[in-house]
Design a protein around this motif. Structure first.
Motif, PDB file in Angstrom:
ATOM      1  N   SER A  42       0.854  -1.192   0.000  1.00  0.00           N
ATOM      2  CA  SER A  42       0.000   0.000   0.000  1.00  0.00           C
ATOM      3  C   SER A  42       0.888   1.239   0.000  1.00  0.00           C
ATOM      4  O   SER A  42       1.666   1.454   0.942  1.00  0.00           O
ATOM      5  CB  SER A  42      -0.900   0.024   1.235  1.00  0.00           C
TER       6      SER A  42
ATOM      7  N   ASN B 290       0.782   5.413  -0.412  1.00  0.00           N
ATOM      8  CA  ASN B 290      -0.029   6.625  -0.426  1.00  0.00           C
ATOM      9  C   ASN B 290       0.501   7.615  -1.460  1.00  0.00           C
ATOM     10  O   ASN B 290       1.683   7.991  -1.424  1.00  0.00           O
ATOM     11  CB  ASN B 290      -0.028   7.291   0.947  1.00  0.00           C
TER      12      ASN B 290
ATOM     13  N   VAL C  97      -2.531  12.376  -0.199  1.00  0.00           N
ATOM     14  CA  VAL C  97      -2.152  12.703   1.177  1.00  0.00           C
ATOM     15  C   VAL C  97      -2.343  14.189   1.449  1.00  0.00           C
ATOM     16  O   VAL C  97      -2.820  14.590   2.520  1.00  0.00           O
ATOM     17  CB  VAL C  97      -0.691  12.284   1.441  1.00  0.00           C
TER      18      VAL C  97
ATOM     19  N   SER D 139      -4.504   7.249  -4.372  1.00  0.00           N
ATOM     20  CA  SER D 139      -5.126   6.759  -3.153  1.00  0.00           C
ATOM     21  C   SER D 139      -4.286   7.080  -1.928  1.00  0.00           C
ATOM     22  O   SER D 139      -3.069   7.289  -2.030  1.00  0.00           O
ATOM     23  CB  SER D 139      -5.343   5.241  -3.240  1.00  0.00           C
ATOM     24  N   ALA D 140      -4.956   7.100  -0.782  1.00  0.00           N
ATOM     25  CA  ALA D 140      -4.251   7.293   0.478  1.00  0.00           C
ATOM     26  C   ALA D 140      -5.093   6.744   1.619  1.00  0.00           C
ATOM     27  O   ALA D 140      -6.319   6.893   1.636  1.00  0.00           O
ATOM     28  CB  ALA D 140      -3.936   8.766   0.726  1.00  0.00           C
TER      29      ALA D 140
END
Length: 382
Positions: A297, A299, A304, A340-341
């Motif tokens: 994963s 970020n 962010v 994504s984050a």
């Protein structure tokens, strides 16, 4: 953007209802039905069900051009017997919400109430209630579902509660936040024999005794660097539980863990090569398969930045400490198709740890989590 006292009461009762009726990965049909029922009054423009299994996506659409912003929670519980005297304790033997996914789902339900009252000014908000996070199958199933393309987001956000971190404090950073991991099952096949004549068979005993410590030694590198690798032997079995048969078959299970997906490929190759070599030394056949595959994963910095702006606007303290984590999280797969984050929301310093049999998500986190996500949604969608 404010939840009413009645909202809070409804949301707490919803969270506790989910807690009373947990369903483990792949079995979340009733949990999904409860989510759809709770969101009915918010009148989402589109509701997709059965995504990647039992996933639910509720879409709140402005009808105008703009980004698609996805917020994700998890539906599944764990195969753990709950040890609790709480009135809302699990009613299902051997199953319980010991990771707080009931709370994460309720935070998204709170967001649905707010979006139902005031649609985005542009673009779309998607509430993604994802199945099977604990096994790593859920995000993969959702992203592979042909209907996902219609809601594929520009931005995707998620959170996880973290016991041991001060209540309401957030951990957040760009880059790696959760490790890649996968379960590896190694099968060694020889030939059984009578236990009085083991020399007439081919036993995997010595191979197993060499393989397990050798696997553990494959890990290395500092966790602070991208060369980090870790192998944890989690299970082994050999032969039958009898005294008259020398074994002819064995299994060794281990979990491989790295910071980056590229390093995982190297670690898998090394583990397979080791198993092949040790099996050959004792004339054994071997096979390998993989389970519970989690990508790393990472970020995205821009995502962010949006979360940090929301935290600052809401007066919520945050830092980058204790990140990345060794634990895995299948939300990382959403980052392959969107910015994504994930943030990590402190549940308090005096709570049991996640997956402990007496853990219970703090209800007071519901309002905090929904404030963060609502502020993020409004900043991107108006």
């Amino acid at each position: 953007m404010t939840l009413t006292n009645q909202d809070i009461a409804d949301l707490v009762e919803f969270r506790r209802e989910l807690h009373r009726f947990p369903e483990i990965s792949g079995e979340e049909a009733e949990t999904a039905r409860r989510v759809v029922g709770f969101l009915d009054d918010t009148q989402p423009d589109t509701v997709l069900t059965g995504l990647g299994g039992h996933g639910v996506a509720a879409v709140y659409d402005s009808g105008l051009p703009g980004p698609t912003v996805l917020f994700r929670s998890e539906l599944d519980a764990l195969p753990i017997e709950e040890l609790s005297d709480a009135p809302h304790r699990s009613t299902i033997a051997g199953k319980s919400h010991m990771c707080g996914h009931d709370g994460h789902t309720t935070i998204l339900a709170a967001l649905g109430r707010q979006l139902g009252r005031q649609r985005p000014a542009r673009g779309r908000a998607v509430l993604m209630f994802q199945p099977a996070e604990e096994t790593g199958a859920g995000a993969a199933g959702v992203v592979a579902d042909p209907r996902y393309e219609a809601i594929r987001p520009d931005f995707a956000f998620s959170l996880h509660n973290v016991p041991g971190t001060p209540f309401g404090h957030v951990r957040l950073k760009p880059g790696v936040v959760n490790c890649a991991s996968r379960g590896m099952r190694i099968v060694l096949e020889g030939k059984t024999a009578h236990s009085s004549m083991p020399e007439t068979g081919t036993s995997p005993m010595l191979a197993v005794s060499r393989l397990m410590p050798a696997l553990a030694k494959l890990g290395g590198g500092s966790f602070e660097n991208d060369d980090f690798g870790m192998v944890t032997v989690t299970h082994a079995e050999m032969g039958e539980a009898v005294f008259g048969i020398a074994p002819g078959r064995a299994e060794v299970w281990c979990t491989l863990r790295t910071r980056l997906d590229e390093r995982m490929a190297d670690l898998c190759a090394a583990a397979e090569g080791l198993a092949r070599e040790i099996a050959a030394q004792d004339g054994l056949r071997f096979a390998v398969d993989y389970h519970e595959i989690f990508v790393a994963s990472l970020n995205a910095p821009e995502a962010v930045d949006h979360l940090r702006a929301a935290l600052d606007a809401e007066g919520i303290t945050h830092d980058e400490e204790q990140l990345p984590m060794r634990a895995s999280e299948d939300f990382g797969l959403f980052g392959h198709t969107s910015k994504s984050a994930m943030l990590f929301l402190g549940a308090g310093t005096d709570l049991p740890e996640l997956h402990n049999p007496d853990y219970d998500f703090p209800d007071d986190l519901i309002a905090i989590g929904s404030r963060i996500f609502m502020r993020t949604a409004r900043s991107l969608l108006g």
